[in-house]
Structure formats: C-alpha cells, structure tokens
Design a protein around this motif. Sequence first.
Motif, PDB file in Angstrom:
ATOM      1  N   GLU A1394       0.855  -1.195   0.000  1.00  0.00           N
ATOM      2  CA  GLU A1394       0.000   0.000   0.000  1.00  0.00           C
ATOM      3  C   GLU A1394       0.888   1.240   0.000  1.00  0.00           C
ATOM      4  OE1 GLU A1394      -3.885   1.777   2.435  1.00  0.00           O
ATOM      5  OE2 GLU A1394      -2.884  -0.045   3.077  1.00  0.00           O
ATOM      6  N   VAL A1396       0.606   5.358  -0.996  1.00  0.00           N
ATOM      7  CA  VAL A1396      -0.293   6.466  -1.341  1.00  0.00           C
ATOM      8  C   VAL A1396       0.532   7.743  -1.475  1.00  0.00           C
ATOM      9  CG1 VAL A1396      -2.292   7.833  -0.638  1.00  0.00           C
ATOM     10  CG2 VAL A1396      -2.218   5.381  -0.147  1.00  0.00           C
ATOM     11  N   GLU A1778      -7.134  13.222   0.075  1.00  0.00           N
ATOM     12  CA  GLU A1778      -6.859  11.851  -0.351  1.00  0.00           C
ATOM     13  C   GLU A1778      -7.702  10.835   0.420  1.00  0.00           C
ATOM     14  OE1 GLU A1778      -5.112   8.722  -2.424  1.00  0.00           O
ATOM     15  OE2 GLU A1778      -4.913  10.879  -2.778  1.00  0.00           O
ATOM     16  N   THR A1782     -11.812   6.980  -3.220  1.00  0.00           N
ATOM     17  CA  THR A1782     -11.843   5.521  -3.213  1.00  0.00           C
ATOM     18  C   THR A1782     -10.763   4.985  -4.144  1.00  0.00           C
ATOM     19  OG1 THR A1782     -13.452   5.442  -5.027  1.00  0.00           O
ATOM     20  CG2 THR A1782     -14.315   5.583  -2.784  1.00  0.00           C
ATOM     21  N   SER A1783     -10.449   3.711  -3.966  1.00  0.00           N
ATOM     22  CA  SER A1783      -9.381   3.108  -4.768  1.00  0.00           C
ATOM     23  C   SER A1783      -9.762   2.992  -6.238  1.00  0.00           C
ATOM     24  CB  SER A1783      -9.047   1.716  -4.210  1.00  0.00           C
ATOM     25  OG  SER A1783     -10.212   0.891  -4.230  1.00  0.00           O
ATOM     26  N   SER A1784     -11.048   3.042  -6.569  1.00  0.00           N
ATOM     27  CA  SER A1784     -11.464   2.898  -7.958  1.00  0.00           C
ATOM     28  C   SER A1784     -11.248   4.158  -8.772  1.00  0.00           C
ATOM     29  CB  SER A1784     -12.949   2.505  -8.008  1.00  0.00           C
ATOM     30  OG  SER A1784     -13.752   3.510  -7.408  1.00  0.00           O
ATOM     31  N   THR A1786      -9.009   6.610 -10.565  1.00  0.00           N
ATOM     32  CA  THR A1786      -7.630   6.594 -11.057  1.00  0.00           C
ATOM     33  C   THR A1786      -6.985   7.965 -10.996  1.00  0.00           C
ATOM     34  OG1 THR A1786      -8.471   6.887 -13.309  1.00  0.00           O
ATOM     35  CG2 THR A1786      -8.089   4.637 -12.558  1.00  0.00           C
ATOM     36  N   ARG A1788      -6.223  11.258  -9.091  1.00  0.00           N
ATOM     37  CA  ARG A1788      -6.254  11.712  -7.706  1.00  0.00           C
ATOM     38  C   ARG A1788      -5.625  13.091  -7.565  1.00  0.00           C
ATOM     39  NH1 ARG A1788      -7.376   6.625  -5.681  1.00  0.00           N
ATOM     40  NH2 ARG A1788      -7.342   7.221  -3.486  1.00  0.00           N
TER      41      ARG A1788
END
Length: 1825
Positions: A1394, A1396, A1778, A1782-1784, A1786, A1788
């Motif tokens: 992970e 970020v 951030e 959500t992770s979906s 793309t 950011r």
Amino acid sequence: MGRAVIYSTQVPVPGTISTGSPASSESRVFHVDIEGSSAVSNQESTVIRGQQQAVAPGSLVPFTEKCQEGFYRATSGECSPCNCNGNTNKCLDGSGICVDCQRNTTGEHCERCQDGYIADVLRGVPTSCQPCPCPLPSFANFAVACYRKSGVVRCVCKENYAGSNCERCAPGYYGNPLLIGSTCRKCDCSGNSDPNLIFEDCDEVTGQCRNCLRNTTGFKCELCAPGYYGDARVAKNCTECHCGGGPCDSHTGECLAESPESPTGMDCPTIDCDKCIWDLTDDIRLSDMAIDESKSTLLSISTGVAAHRRLNELNSTVSLFEMKLSEKENHSELRKIQMNNAETEMNHLLEDIEALDVQRNQASSKDLRIQKETMATIHRATQLVQQLSNMRDNIQEISSKMIYYRIQHELSPEDIIQKLNMAEEMLREIRSRKPFTSQKKLADDEADAAQKLLRQAEEWQVLYNATRSMFPTVLDQINDHDMKISDLQETLDQALDYARQTEDINEENTAKFQDYKEQAERVKEQTDEVNRTLQSATDALHESRQISSELRDMQKNASGFYAEIDGAKKELQEKLANLSQFDDNLVQRAMDYAQELQELANELDWNLHNIDTNGLVQRALNASNAYENIASYISEADEIALLALNTTHRVSDAVVGIDTQIIYHKDESERLLSQVKKLQETANANNDLTVADTAWRVNETLARKNDLKSRLMKAIKQIQSTEQGDARQHLDQSKLMADEASHTATTVTEATNPMANNLKKWSQDLQNFEHDAAAYDSAVNSAGDAVKNLIEVFPQLLDKLRRVEQKSPANNISSSIQRIRELIAQTRSVASKVQVSMKFEGQSAVEVNPKTNVEELKAFTSMSLYMKLQQNHPQLAVSPDRFVLYLGNKNAKNYMGLAIKNDNLVYIYNLGDRDVEIPLDSKPVSTWPSYFSIIKIERIGKHGKMFLTVPSPSSTAEEKFIKKGEALGANSLLNLQPENTVFYVGGVPPDFKLPPSLNLPGFIGCLELVTLNDDLVSLYNFKHLYNMNTATSPPCARNKLAFTQSRAVSYFFDGSGYALVKNIERRGRFSQVTRFDIEVRTPIDNGLILLMINRSMFFSLEMHNGFLSLQYNFGFSNGSVLLEDSMKKAQINDAKFHEISVIYHNSKKMILVVDRRHIKSVDNERTAMPFTDIYIGGAPTEILQSSHVSSHLTVNTGFKGCMKGFQFQKKDFNLLEESGTLGISYGCPEESLLSRKAYFNGESFIASSQKGSPFDDFEGGFNFRTLQPNGLLFYYTEGSDVFSISMDKGAVVLNTKGIKVQSKDSNYNDGKTHFIITSASPERYELIVDDKNYSKKNPTKDKSGPKPESAKKFYFGGSPLSTQYANFTGCISNAYFTRLDREVEVEDFQRYPEKVQASFYGCPVESPPVALLHKKGKNSSKAKGSRNKKVGRDKDRISQLLTDFKKLDQEIGAQRDPHCHLSKNPKAIDHAYQFGGIANSRQEFDYIPKDFNDRSQFSISLKTHSSHGMIFYVSDQEENNFMTLFVAHGRLIFMFNVGHQKIRIKSQEKYNDGLWHNVIFIRGKNIGRLIIDGLRVLEENVSTDKTWQVSEPLYIGGVAPGKAVKNIQINSVYSFSGCLSNLQLNSKSVISPSQTFSVTPCFEGPSETGTYFSSAGGYVVLDESFSLGLKFEVVFEARPRSSSGILMHGHSVNGEYLNMHMENGQVIVKLNNGVRDFSTSVTPKQSLCDGKWHRMAVIRDSNVVQLDVDSEVNHVVGPLNPRAIDHREPVFIGGVPESLLTSSLTTRNSFTGCIRNLVIDEKPVSFSKAALVSGAVSINTCPAA
C-alpha cells in the motif's frame, strides 16, 4: 404494434386423459423469459409416480410375468423401480436404461435435455426441458443448444443465424428470425457482388443485393443495368449499348425507338417507366408469390388438438388484455382525479401567491419555484416532442415493414390498397375509443394551465427585476454608513486612549505640583545667591564672545578645506574613470580567455568520447591531464582578474571613504557652529546660569574645536597620500598583470597542442590490449597516477571555478565553467565505475574517496567487494593474519573493518563502546578457491551481518555463508564526522594508528570494491596511494564466471551517464516494420529511456510517474504525437525487469508493447524515421536543455537502474563497446534497486504488515529529515492500543499504550538528518534520538499478553486510521525493526503493498531558512579588513545558494503539460504571494524565535488596492497580548498592547495605490516604530514595566475565523487583498508555512474573473446548502492548465459519491449510488487545454446521469437503489483530500486552472462565501496567460 404471444408446451402422455379444466390449462401455459419455467402438469407427474408406487420395490415376480410399468427386472429377478427422474415410466429389463423419455429429455436416465432445449432448473436433473428461446421457443428456435450464464440464457446458433438469442441472420444470409415462419436464407446476387467479400452482400431482412457489380442491377443482380445488355446470371457479359443514350433491348442490345407520345383525347396518359417502376413491379410479383405460399400454408394447418389449444391460448391472452385495459381505464380515472386535485392545488397556490404580493422580500424565492415548475413543463413538452419524433420513426418503420411485407408476400396493388383501407379503419376505431380521447383532453387542459402559469411567472419576473434594481443603491448606502461607523469607532478608540492618557497625566501632574511647591521655597532661598553670581556671569559672557569670534574664523577655514576636498574629489573621479577604462580592457581579455576555455572544454569532451569505451581507466587518465592544464590556466587567469578587481575596489573604497569623511566633518562643523550660536543666545537670554556651568560648556566647545581640527588635518593627509601614491601604483600593477595574463594564455595554448596526439596514441594502445599483459599493467599504473592527480586537482579547480564564475561578468565564461563542471562530474562517475582490481603485496595501501554522504552511513552501512587470496606468498607463512579494510574516524573510534584472523574472515565494527567481531568460521580462508569471491558486510543499528558467496567456475551453482552479530551497550550509530573520516583498503599509511583489533600487516592478494550503501565505488576513485606499483604488482584479471554471466549482459545507469549508438543502420535498416527492443529494471518514477533527434524532429521514450510515455514528431503537419500508457496497464518502476518493444508499422502506425502485451497504438502521417543515432538511458545536458528538445520532454533526467538486451531490428548491441557511451557500467547491483528512502508530502503514507508486536521485545529505528514541526512518522495499532512515533512542535514523541516518551530537544525540524531508535521491553520503553536516550518504566511489565498470530498492518508517514496526528512531510530512510517472520534488515519500501502518493527516489526537503546579510551602507567609514573578506565569501556562498534556488524555481515553473496551450504555472513574481478572495485567506507559521517576546523586527513588501485588510497578527491564547499590522481606509496601522494600554501608529498617507511599498515595524519593550519605504519613520512609546508574551501561530495576510475581533475593527480583520513578499523576522526570512488557505503566487500580467487552482494543490468546500443528491444540475466553465485533475467531488457517510474529473483530456463522471459504481465520459473534439473557456454540465435524475461538455453529450443509466436517501453533504471543487477518494478513482491529482460561473440547481455559487478554501486557490482572480 407489438404483440404478446403465449405458447403452450403441453405434451400428451399416452394412456392418460386430460381434464381440460381452465385451471389445468392455465398451469400449462409457458411464458417466454430468460430463466425458463416448467411446463409439466402436476397431474402427469402424479400418474408416473403412482405407477411406480404400485409395486413394492424388491418383490420377486415370476419370470413369466412382466414387471409393472415403472419397474424393470433386475439380474437378480427382482422388480426394481426405473430411475428415470420422473420423465418416463419405461426402462429396459436387465440394464434399467430408460426409453421413450418425455418432456424433451434424453440420456440413459432421462437426466439431460435434448439438443435445442433448456432445463427448467439451474442445477441438478431437469424435470422438464423447454425449447430454447432463440429467439422464440418452439416456433422460432434456431439454436443448436443453449445454456444459462449469470442468470441469462446464451444461445449456440445454427450456421445461418447470429446474435446472443439468434435473433438475426448471419452475414451472407437474410430473413427475420423473429417472424414466425421466417428462416434465414443465403443471399443470391447471381455472383455479381464484390468478390473480395467472404459473403455476398445483401440486405439482412429483405435479401435485396447491395453494390451490384459488372454493370448489373435488380433484386438479385440478375439484370443488366439500364444502358447495358447481355446475360447477367450465366455469361455475366453485360455490355454497354451504343444507342446514343437511347434505350436498347436488354438481351440483344438492339436499339429501341423512343416511346411515342399519347394521342390527344385518350384517357390513359403514356407512362415513362424508369428503373424504380420496374423494380416495384418485380417486388409486387415476389409479394404475390409469398402470399400464395402463405395461403397454401394456412390451408394445410391442422384443425386438430393443437389448433384448439392455440385458440384457447389466444382466448386467454385476449382475456388478459381485456383485464389489463380495464386496469388502464382505472388508472386513467385515477389520473383524472389526481389532475383535478392538482388543479385545485394550483388554484390554492395562485391564491397564496396573490396574498403574498405585499411581502416583496419573498418574491424572489416564489419566482424561482415558479421558474422551476415552468422548466418542468418545458421538460415535459420536450419529452412530448421526443415522443412525437419516436412516433414518426415508428411510422417510418411501419412503412418500411409494409414494403417488406408486400415484397415478401408478393401482394398486388389491389391487395395493398385493401389492406391499407382495413388499417385506416382500425386506426379510426382506435382513435374513437374512450381512453385516447380523454387523455387528449387532459393534455390540452394541462397545456392551457401551463400557459397561464407561464404568464403569471413572467409577471413575477418583472416585479423581481424591479426589486433587484434597487439593490445597488441600498448597498452603496450601507457601505457609506459602514465607513462612517468605522471612522466613528476609530475616533472613539482614540478618544478612549486619550482619556486614559489624560488620567495618567493628571495623576503625574498632581505629584509634580507638590514637588514644585517644595522647590519654589528652595528657589526663593537661592535667588539671592544667583544675584551674587550675576557679575561673574557677565565676565564669562565676554569671554564667550571672544570664543565665538574664533569659531567664525574656524568656520571659514573649514569652508576652504571643503573646497580643496571638492577639487581632490574631482581628480579622483577622473582617475577612477581611467581605472574603469582599464577594467574594460581587462574584461575584454577575460572574454578572450573564456573563448579559449570553451575550445579546451570542447576538445576535452571530444577526447572523452573518442577513447575506447572499455578503457575506463584510461579515460580518467586523459581527463586528469586535461583538467590539470585547465586548472593552471584558470588559476593564473583568476589571480590576474582578482588583482585587477581588488585594485578597482580599493580605489572605489578610498573615494567612498573620503567622501564619507568629508560629509561627516562638514556636518560636524555645521552642528558645532549651531551649538555655539545656541550657546551664545542662551548666554544672552539666561543670565541665571552659574559660572561653573558656563565654563564647562566653554571647555567642551574648545575640546570639540581641537578634535575637529585634528580630524580635518588627518583627512587632508589621507587625501594627499591617496592622490600621490596609491592610484598610480595600482594602475602600473594592473598593466603588469594584464601583460602577464597574455603571456600565460600563450603558454597554455602551446601546452595543449600535443594533447590530441597523446589521446589518440593511448586509444590505439588500449584497442590493441587484448593479449598484451604489459599494456594492461601500464594502463593500470597510469590509471593510478591519473586518478591521484585528478583527486588532487579537483578541490583547487572547483574553488577557482567558483571564484571566476562569481567575479566574471562574461556569459561565455560562465558557460565554459558550467561545461567543465559537467565534465568533472562525468569523470568522477567514470572513476567510480572502473571495474579493475588492485593487487596488494602487504606494504601497499589505498585511501578511497567514498562519494556517499557519511550522514547516510550512521544508521545503516553496507559494503560489497570482490576478494582473491594469494595462497603461497612467503610473507603469509610468517604472519597469516592480515588487515583488509578500515572505514571510520581518524581517532580509531566509531569504525568498521575487515581482517583475516585465525584462518577466518572477521567483520569488526565499533559504535563507541567496544568492538563487535563476527568471524566467518563456517568457511575457513584456507579453503577458499583461487579465484574471486564476493563479500558483503552490513550493519543496521546494533545488528551486523557478513555474507560470503563462493561461485563455481563451470556452473551457476554458488556456496553462500552468513554470520550475524550484535553490539552491546546503548549506542546504535556509527558516528562518523565528515572532515575526520578515512577509508583505507589493503593497508594504512605509516603515520596512521589502527585500533588493536585491526592492527595487522597489510593484505596480500587482489581486491575490487563494488558498492558502498547504494552507490558504486572503485579503488581507482582514491585520494592517495601508498607503495602501490602496478608495474611490479599487476592487478588480477577477474574472469566472467558462470554465475556472473547474467550480470555481464546488464548495464547499470546511475542517472548521469548514457549510451550513444551512432549510425544505427549499420546493423539493420529502417523498413516497413521498424522495431526497438530493450529490457529495463528500475525503482524510480521518472527517467529517459530512448531519444533520437534530427534538428526539430525527435523521438523520445520516457518513464513518467512509473508508466511509459512515447512522444515523437517526424515533421508532421499536425505537430507531435503522444502515445502514453494512460490506462496504467504496465507499471515499470517495480524493480523488476520489463521487456519494452516499440514497433513502427508501415511508416504510419506506432505500437507500444510491454512484456509482450499490447499497451497502445496510434496512427500518424505516413513518414519514415529520419534518424541515424540513438541515445539510451539519457543524453548530454546541452541536448536535454536545448529549446527544441526540452519543450517536448516530460522529464529531463537520466535513467537510474539496469538495462539489457537493446536491439534494433532484432540485432543486438553491446553498449559499452559503442564509442559514444559515457558513465555506465556492467552488472546490475541489487543494492542500487532497493528503495530504502521515501518522501512524504503531507498527504501520503505507506503501509505493510508484520508478525509481531511493538509492545513487547521490540526494537526499530529509522532516519528522518523535515522542516515541519508536527507529523506522524510511524503508526501501529492492536485494538485500542496504539504504538506511534510522531513529531510535536519539533520534538520526537514515542507513544506506547498512552505512555509518552518525549525528547527534550525540540529543534529536530531543522532540515538535517536525524536518527531514531525505539525499543520496548517488559521493563522499559526507550527512545533514542541522535544518541540521546529517553525512557520510562513499563507499568504493564507483569501483564505482557500473547503476541498476535496474524500479521498486523503498520504505517510510515501517516495513517488513514489516525485523526490525532497530521501526516508527515519529509523523508524517512533506512528503517528497520524486529519481525517474527524474517531477520532484521532494512525495509525495502518498494515492496510495500500500500503506497499512497509517496515517492521513493530523492528527498526534496528544502534547506532551513538562511539568515540574510545586510549590505554595508554607502556612508560607512569602518575599515574593511579580514572580516570583510569573510563576509564577502559568505555573501558569495549565499548568493550562489539563492541563485540555485531561483533556477530550481524557474525549472519547476517552466514545466508544461505537453497537451496544454497554457503553462502549468503562470508567470509570477518570485517569493511573492497573493492573498484575498475570501474573508480568511492566510498563511500560518508555527515558528516563533525565543527572543520574540523581548524584541521583534519585521519587514515586508506589500502591494494592494484594498482600503482595509489584515497583514500581520500574533497574540496569546486569550488575545490580551497582541501585535498587528493592518490597512484601514488605505492607511497602514501598526498596533500592539503594553499592559492595558495600546500603542497605535498610523501613517498619514494612503498606500493602497497598487504599487510596491517596503514596511518595517519594530516592537521594543514599550516602544513601537513604523518605517515605510525607508523615508517615513513613525514612533510612539509609553512607560510601563508590564511583561508581554504571545504564542504561535503567526498569521500573514489574514487570521482564522473569530480571531482579532477583540482588538481590531471588523473591516480590517478580514483578509488583506493584494500581494505580500520578502517577509523577514529579526533579519531572517520566514518561509515554509505550516498551513495555507487561499494563497497563490502573485501573478504578473493581466487577470480576469474566475477562481484559480494552482499546481501546488488546493480545493474549495461548499457548505451543505448545495446538495448533490438524487436530483441536481451543475453547470460551470473551466479553463484547464493540465489535462488531468479532479473538478468536483461529493461524498456521503454511507460510501456513496459523485466524482467529476479530467483524465488525459477526457471528462469523466463516476458515481456510486449505494449499489455499485457506474460512469460516463465525453472526449471532446476540441482539446480542453487550448487556453479557452469550456462549458461543462452534469445532470442527475435518480439513476440517470448526463454529461455535457461543449454541447457534446453522453449519459449512463445505473442500477436503481430502492432505499436511496437524498443526503445533503459538502461539495469539493478543484480537488479533494486523499482520505475521501476511493481506490477505484484513477485520477487523484487536484485540478490546475480556472473555474467560473458555477451554478448548482440554477443557484449561482460564490466561492468567496465557501465553507473552506484550502491550499493555493485564488478566489475571484484568474491569470489570463
């Protein structure tokens, strides 16, 4: 019209009787759906089961008797029940195989469906099988088989059919499978269709042929076209008629006469039949044939049971339709009642509106509601128009179907007319039915009501506009009133202050009055005594007059002196002009020198590139010789320039000093004369002065006179000496220096001539090196001398380069020096990559120059090397123990080393306490092979490891050995001092004393260094050599062993080197398919992989943010083409090898392939590749920075990592054999690919998991570097227990289960590297920061719980789980901690699952604030000694640092999105920031100096047009003590409190003129001073002894909401609107704010209305009054400066969200409504980044979302959520934290650009009233360019 069809699938069972009841028949109806249903009657199943139950299983039956139905005779003779799954009651005796399976089943036990049928159950054995609905069951089933998948029936179609349900014909066939009785037939075009097609091309429904060739026509291309004749079917010879355009016979070609005109009076006119008529005739003929076929089919239909059943089904269907129509009528009545209710409610609404007429303040809201209803009506009208359009399309479709029906059934015109009449009759009957007439009447009534409502809305609009027009007048009056109130408030505050001051003065006056009363008595007594001294005063007065006369004479003399000084000054100025002329000549010579330097630099560059690449050692030799010549050249030129410059400076300083002294003495004379005059006046007016006092004043005057006289004489002497001696002497000296410089230039030029010849000779020698050991020894020996000389020359050369670069004004000198710097850096890199060993004989030694920063070695140290032992050396018999290497301090404390002891290799390190020795006893040295082995030593904190790898010369097998150790004591750092660190290999010099554990004889054998930490290091990058003779001791050749073969084909790039393949077509040619292949392995984010250039044409393959980006331009008319991995299919920077292929196909299509997987392709104009050379892994700086290349490159940094397998047209290249290769080496060292360092930007974090708990028996540590005082470094949690390491106000805090251990020092946010070690034991919690120990007892030492069995997650840099701590901003490196699942080792952050927003390459932490040195004033007369030289050096150093920062800022600012017309960062003023737009725009700083409360001096530059606003504010928590600078009515006001009093300093002039002004405001203990533009000084003070104390933060440009209202008028509390720059506190620049709200750079150039979101990131948060709920409409205009970024985001607590963003120029709206994600997008035809405004709109209505971008529309229909709730949540514009993404999603990144005219649900949105503006966002001001 559609028609519902219901089919019965009942199959009669022999021997059973059907009851025929309605119920049973209803249960036998089969409904067509995708899931299927059972069609077996209950009665039928009961019969079969009953028959099976009639005989008891297992009963014996005589063989003469048969078993009953449902049973079979088993081999044992018993009757066993048939196992046929209820689908038959017959089975064969003996086997039990079922026969006569019913309900379309088959198989030995009727367990599966027949082909073309589908089971009625999803799993298990079917009880019944139904025909596949492909497309219709039974009557139109064209499937071979069918099956269910994901709840949907999938069909396997027959050959002639296609579609998911076989609903259309396959290509080459025609028909309508959806029409009962229709089949798909093969197209018949008589062989006259396109022969290139696989199938004949005809209409898929009618079968009419398209595109008849060979001059044919007709339905089946069976006729020759008009104007042609012949046989179209067989001979296919249709030939053109030669009839002059007239008709001809279609078979013979005979010309036919024109049709005669019809005679007059005939009823029937002559018809000129064209092609359409003949085609129509053919169609009618075919229709007639189809009707005949249908007629025969109808006549042959059986009227038996099946027909009767179908009639029953039709009857039930009609009944069902009647019931549905009845329900519709009921709904219609209900709708009518609802309409009446609505009409009643509308009437009530109109009455309410009339009643509210007097309440004008509510008119606007009512009008908006009426407008909304009107829009709804318009929307319904639009829908009606759409419905009419659909109806028109349906009519057209019916017409086309009618034509098809006519053709299919070959109807005659009479039949067609008859059927049309019947259809019209049916239509009239439908129109006359009641539901349609009533609905039409209701629609008309609703339209009339809507028109009436619209008229009323327009009337209200007029009233609304009238009210709106009054707003400006009212607002102006309110503003005037507000200004007057502000003035009154200010006046009242002043009056209150005056009253307090008056009260204090009265008290003081009362006390003074008492004192005066007592003094009056004493004065009366002294009066007599004064009278007695009066006579003495008269005598003194006479003497004073005489002194005054003497002073007048002295004044005249001073005037003469001043005139003489003026004359001397003029002469000095003339001499200074002559010196300046001389200086110009010197500059011209310096420019000539620069030209020669440039030529030398170019020659050196040519030499470096023309030497054989494998001769890396010889390169260092060549570079060293060249640099020595250049160094001496620059040294002599520098001395000459420095002397000339000092001469000029000395003369200038003398003139300035004399001028200063003249002005000073003149002022002193005038002041002294004025004092004398005042003294005389005082003596005349006040005869009551005592004689003693007068005498004292006279003596003082005489003393001053004498002092003045001596100063004047000294000045005259100084002028004369300077005039006569210094200037002439300096001029002569400068001429001599110029001649000497010219002579030196000639000498250096002659010395450089033989350089090229020598280099060529060396190159030839190295090329012939292959079998010449003597040449190899000579090369190595020369390399040693060369690198030694190079190391000695470097410091001198660099120092001289700095001085010349700083002093020389010529640009060509600076460019030459910059070029030389680049060559020096390249040579250093080459020296570090020399992969040659050195042979040591026991007395030799090498001092290596490690380029690694010693700060990085303190916590973690890793070193690898090759070692080859010499077994039979005679000295080894005497002393087998040997020293290998030493890295540590000169005082033999804190070190690490290697030695051979007792036949073992021993790793030794000392951290300040005692030695740790790790012997590798598992592999004695005597058993080592006679070739090179690999040794690696490593230290992590206290833990040490040694690795030995022994390869095999003939296979890839390896022997590996490892040994570990640990230091005792509290120290964990290898505390090396940069100036005191040495690195000795093989031995040490005689004067160096080794520690006892390493004090051994020198090494015997060969050594080769590989890496130190992550950096390559070589023995040939040395500082000194001791007794090293490569002629007598040649290096050992290291053979390429089997296990190193894979490494040999790899090349390592360190980011500074590159490979150049010239004339690439010598191995292959550019052709129809051109291909480049290469494999790369890297952990970095950005880097250049391939580059080809040819003037303005280029080709670049780059890695940007870990993904590939390919951009090229071969001279295309439309500019460059971009091909990038926008879908993020292949991430490159994962430290794994990836095979990259670039294919150029047919000179018009570029294809990008990664790991044999297609990534993307793009077409371009057909153009061949116009290149001959290719750069790999980087390019020279002058190419990367050239204007035609840098503007197209996304990154301009070289590649760092490994490459292998470069191929062009499948031809291999050895990059190290290419002549243009520079700065790369063989191999791929694993240490260089690890990511031991991570940078966090304040919103990022990384996470992984581990087995083990930090609460018990734990040790861990890491380096960190930051400028921020607060941030979370490490976080771990188990349930409610938290283990964290954080920074709090500059201190380090360890928090373990609520127990905090905090460092005493709080200055760890100084931008320097610090190291942390934490440990937890049952007894104590311990924190070590830079060897300072802090600890607390563990209160739970007897309650240690079990360690967690599963892996738990931990975080670095921040955590989404913690809201108590802010995320960290800075770098973390070399982290380690104890784990249960592996040994202690440094964490490789690249392997964390992970990650970020964290970067694993580089650490861009800026340096700490630098104190600015003030220049000495022009009038300063202090001597300039050695202190001035030091200050000058410091100023040069700081100037260079600031210049570097400025260049960096310019580079960052110049970055441009290649897709965008506008720069990502508009042109702005350096270090200036724009505030305003919102009420609380501001910067906050957490740093306050320790002496701030005693004295503070601020300076700032400002520019504004605003009349009010806050500039600076600081206070304590209660705001009792404060200090502020603000603008009120255009004037600057500086104010602070002293106890209960306030010092308030106000400027008289206004400064809101839009110009820059410099302001200095100073607060002493009880004094305040305000200085504006250095001219106006305002000062006030009070007497008090009260203390004054404030706390952080410092506010700049505004304050937080609620602040400062207690002390300042409300208008000035709001944010300052304008620009601020150069903020300094106590002469130190104040930078790096802790928080920023709506602050952007101060832009230059024009601006316009709009809100600007800068590239630094930021967002606007709207409050909950703007809801993105189940139904909304958002419209705005945007002008992007980047092709990707978040435009808008809304997020609810239950996980639903709406996100609108741009991604590579595409606008995407993505939603989640609680069911799942769904999205829609628009890719505009015109680029959004073209510098123009673009309109964007998003409309949502429940599960339907529509996106509109510049009138290009797209929509999506998502799933319905029956439990949807209309939430009212905040809306983010321009970006989003951030944590809410959500992770979906793309994209950011925040949006960069401008947004204006935002409207949500028809309500305009004002950003200035937003709930929050965070980051670099400028409200209401948008840069236009």
